[in-house]
Enzyme design. Sequence first.
Site, PDB file in Angstrom:
ATOM      1  N   CYS A  73      29.600  29.702  38.142  1.00 39.98           N
ATOM      2  CA  CYS A  73      28.585  30.282  39.021  1.00 39.98           C
ATOM      3  C   CYS A  73      28.527  29.430  40.287  1.00 39.98           C
ATOM      4  O   CYS A  73      29.406  28.604  40.534  1.00 39.98           O
ATOM      5  CB  CYS A  73      27.229  30.352  38.329  1.00 39.98           C
ATOM      6  SG  CYS A  73      26.495  28.724  37.990  1.00 39.98           S
ATOM      7  N   ALA A  74      27.504  29.596  41.095  1.00 38.81           N
ATOM      8  CA  ALA A  74      27.427  28.876  42.363  1.00 38.81           C
ATOM      9  C   ALA A  74      27.182  27.383  42.180  1.00 38.81           C
ATOM     10  O   ALA A  74      27.848  26.551  42.792  1.00 38.81           O
ATOM     11  CB  ALA A  74      26.348  29.483  43.255  1.00 38.81           C
TER      12      ALA A  74
END
Length: 376
Positions: A73-74
């Site tokens: 994810c980020a």
Amino acid sequence: MAIKEISVKDLAEKALQKEELFLLDVRTEDAFQDWKIESENFTYLNIPYFDLLDGVEEIEDQLPKDQDIVVACAKGGSSQMVTEMLDDAGFTNVYSLEGGMKAWSEHLMPVKVSDLTDGGELYQFVRIGKGCLSYMVVSNGEAAIIDSTRKTDVYVNFAEQMGVTIKHVFDTHLHADHISGGRTIAQQTGAAYWLPPKDAEEVTFDYQPLEDGEKVTIGNTTIDIHALYSPGHTIGSTSFVVDDQYLMTGDILFIDSIGRPDLAGKADDWVMDLRETLYKRYKDLSDELIVLPAHFMIMDELNEDGTVAEKLGVLFEKNHGLNIEDKDEFRKMVTENLPPQPNAYQEIRETNMGKIDPEEEEQREMEIGPNRCAVR
């Protein structure tokens, strides 16, 4: 049970070794399409994490049972949540990417390029998630760093481990896609910081002017860094010939492409400077020089040993950007095939000029995204 994580270092090794791996990217579709972790033997599935808040049942049949799965994810938070859900669903081979894409963007790997004349060594630092390449020349207890990233501790610690003193720091040009660590390293170590003066007209700090024909010797050996004025990506872009063997091209010439001339808003003005550098200045150099660029575009450009390097003569044979005889066709190819400009490139330029001084987290945000220094 504790959530299993994989470090960006271990994931980078898997990418370089071309291991098989399933990557579940839980960022938005736009973010995934714009920039992702790449390797030829990775399999991908992009499902935004907010589509999985009610459970992972709908994607279970799309995931392998006999292969490692990495969830990205980020920043590393959402991937932990999804990893835990998959573990609860019976997937025992799932790992959350520690630190997410932010950590992937910053990871640096030192790779030895070769030994140099009279006992020196040359190292390439590969920023695999961003496509940045930087260098350290080591000789007789001294070191020079070229095109460093803002993760300055990696270079300083590496020099300490090697038992060498950083004496010189160079930037081939004023960077627009990433924040240079050159000035910070110079301040930390007392090294001289060198910049091309034509790129430094707006900087707010003192520097050593790097001009055509300049020679800087590292150590007591005959490892000279010869500066070669090579405008086109920027008006001040300067290449280095190291040890009469290696051509450090900055963002002028890459393995599979050429540099873009528009990041100061002057594509039409600089496109012929770019051609002059590539088709005349570089053409006058030895075909045996090994090109070491400041960026790579795709994983295919990495050699088996993890380096990004190729002989200049080979690039004149195979790089399309070096084989367009008609000047008008070259101008059209360059100006009409420019990718989107790098994220926050104006702010990055101003940071590298010393005009602004963003906080660490803001610097990370400014650099997020793919490398976009080349003409497509």
